[in-house]
Design an enzyme around this catalytic site. Structure first.
Site, PDB file in Angstrom:
ATOM      1  N   GLY A   8       3.041   6.493   9.341  1.00  0.00           N
ATOM      2  CA  GLY A   8       4.901   6.978   8.849  1.00  0.00           C
ATOM      3  C   GLY A   8       5.422   5.175   8.832  1.00  0.00           C
ATOM      4  O   GLY A   8       6.935   5.161   8.067  1.00  0.00           O
TER       5      GLY A   8
ATOM      6  N   ASP B 145      -0.667  -7.531   1.456  1.00  0.00           N
ATOM      7  CA  ASP B 145       0.391  -6.013   2.118  1.00  0.00           C
ATOM      8  C   ASP B 145       1.518  -6.697   1.553  1.00  0.00           C
ATOM      9  O   ASP B 145       2.203  -5.492   2.642  1.00  0.00           O
ATOM     10  CB  ASP B 145      -0.187  -5.411   2.875  1.00  0.00           C
ATOM     11  CG  ASP B 145      -0.228  -3.962   2.583  1.00  0.00           C
ATOM     12  OD1 ASP B 145       0.403  -3.370   1.548  1.00  0.00           O
ATOM     13  OD2 ASP B 145      -0.733  -3.372   3.699  1.00  0.00           O
TER      14      ASP B 145
ATOM     15  N   SER C  18       4.364   2.262   8.158  1.00  0.00           N
ATOM     16  CA  SER C  18       4.356   1.331   7.288  1.00  0.00           C
ATOM     17  C   SER C  18       5.795   0.890   6.817  1.00  0.00           C
ATOM     18  O   SER C  18       6.190   2.282   5.986  1.00  0.00           O
ATOM     19  CB  SER C  18       3.001   1.471   6.270  1.00  0.00           C
ATOM     20  OG  SER C  18       1.485   1.565   7.057  1.00  0.00           O
ATOM     21  N   GLY C  19       5.115  -0.624   6.294  1.00  0.00           N
ATOM     22  CA  GLY C  19       6.278  -1.315   5.444  1.00  0.00           C
ATOM     23  C   GLY C  19       7.612  -1.804   6.353  1.00  0.00           C
ATOM     24  O   GLY C  19       8.480  -2.046   5.424  1.00  0.00           O
TER      25      GLY C  19
ATOM     26  N   HIS D  38       0.944  -0.904  -0.097  1.00  0.00           N
ATOM     27  CA  HIS D  38       0.172  -0.109   0.228  1.00  0.00           C
ATOM     28  C   HIS D  38       0.916   1.294   0.122  1.00  0.00           C
ATOM     29  O   HIS D  38       0.083   1.963   0.145  1.00  0.00           O
ATOM     30  CB  HIS D  38      -0.651   0.065   1.294  1.00  0.00           C
ATOM     31  CG  HIS D  38      -0.831   0.201   2.510  1.00  0.00           C
ATOM     32  ND1 HIS D  38      -0.408  -0.425   3.681  1.00  0.00           N
ATOM     33  CD2 HIS D  38       0.442   1.669   3.089  1.00  0.00           C
ATOM     34  CE1 HIS D  38       0.295  -0.172   4.513  1.00  0.00           C
ATOM     35  NE2 HIS D  38       0.790   1.305   3.941  1.00  0.00           N
TER      36      HIS D  38
END
Ligand SMILES: *[C@@H]1O[C@H](CO)[C@@H](O)[C@H](O)[C@H]1NC(C)=O
Ligand SMILES: *[C@@H]1O[C@H](CO)[C@@H](O)[C@H](O)[C@H]1NC(C)=O
Length: 253
Positions: free
Chosen positions: A200, A111, A202-203, A66
């Site tokens: 912020g 995701d 995420s990932g 995402h």
């Protein structure tokens, strides 16, 4: 039956904070020792941090699907601690965006995304992190950590310096009770702890014993690190084959 659960899912979706609609630092964390996590990268759009990511080889970054909307041009800042300083760090373009083929931006499943960088990185303070074995599981209550440049408060600012927090793996039954059908025990895991991820982050990786076992995926929209809506990660071990296939394809080219 299917329709009901899809509708339920759709009505729950606005709660996904770390997902594309509301981009998901670390709350209640501490500043990381500079360059102690040499695999961490900041993924940026127009020179603004939007997501974390991490090196899994000399040219591939693993992050959340995402973090890319399908047409943006992202850049990756590697070797950084304080994002305001360019000393020690480098900004690199992305050669290919490889979202998981089963990812759909309206849903939380699969995701996960690989970014192939335009060049290999040979900086001293950049190193990749190991991944789990295919199918490996982490036991509940294992002590792990998360890191990122995201917000330090749901309404707060992003941090310039990398922050980190200790977290514990929550058992699947409890994650499922708290998130309902959005939580897939096969594909996901969740954590609890005094600190945790926020918008912020995420990932970024969920790290247990120097292994990246998860990719930060989503949390509660209204509050970061809410005990009733624990942070959720995509579990990496079911995706090892997919990752290895892509990386080895490139090696043969
Ligand atoms: C992706 O975001 C860019 C701006 O960052 C926008 O121009 C573009 O239309 C978006 N694409 C899709 C498919 O949403
Ligand atoms: C998981 O957590 C729930 C709720 O806290 C608890 O009742 C259950 O015994 C735990 N299961 C395992 C396998 O640890």
């Amino acid at each position: 039956m299917t329709i009901v659960s899809l509708l339920l899912l759709a009505s729950l979706l606005p709660q996904l904070t770390f997902s594309a609609h509301v981009k998901v630092g670390i709350v209640n964390g501490i500043e990381a020792k500079p360059h102690s996590r040499p695999y961490m990268v900041s993924i940026q759009l127009d020179k603004t941090h939007i997501c974390g990511g991490f090196f899994i080889s000399d040219e591939f970054i693993l992050t959340a699907a995402h973090c890319w909307n399908g047409s943006q041009t992202l850049t990756v800042v590697v070797g950084a601690h304080d994002l305001r300083l360019s000393k020690n760090s480098d900004r690199i373009g992305v050669k290919s965006y490889i979202q998981h083929p089963s990812y759909n931006r309206h849903f939380p499943w699969n995701d996960i995304m690989l970014l192939r960088l335009q060049e290999k990185v040979y900086l001293n303070n950049v190193k990749w992190i190991s991944l789990p074995e295919k199918g490996e599981d982490v036991e509940a209550n294992t002590h792990c950590s998360v890191a990122g440049w995201g917000r330090v408060d749901i309404n707060g600012q992003m941090t310039n310096r990398l922050m980190e927090a200790n977290v514990y793996i929550t058992n699947n039954t409890e994650c499922h009770q708290k998130w309902g059908n959005m939580f897939s025990p096969k594909q996901m895991m969740c954590t609890h702890g005094h600190g945790g991820s926020c918008i912020g982050d995420s990932g970024g990786p969920l790290v247990c014993e120097n292994t990246a076992v998860g990719v930060t995926a989503f949390g509660y929209k209204s509050r970061c690190n809410d005990p009733e809506k624990p942070n959720v990660y995509i579990k990496i071990s079911p995706y090892i084959q997919w990752i290895n296939d892509i990386i080895s394809n490139v090696r043969e080219m």
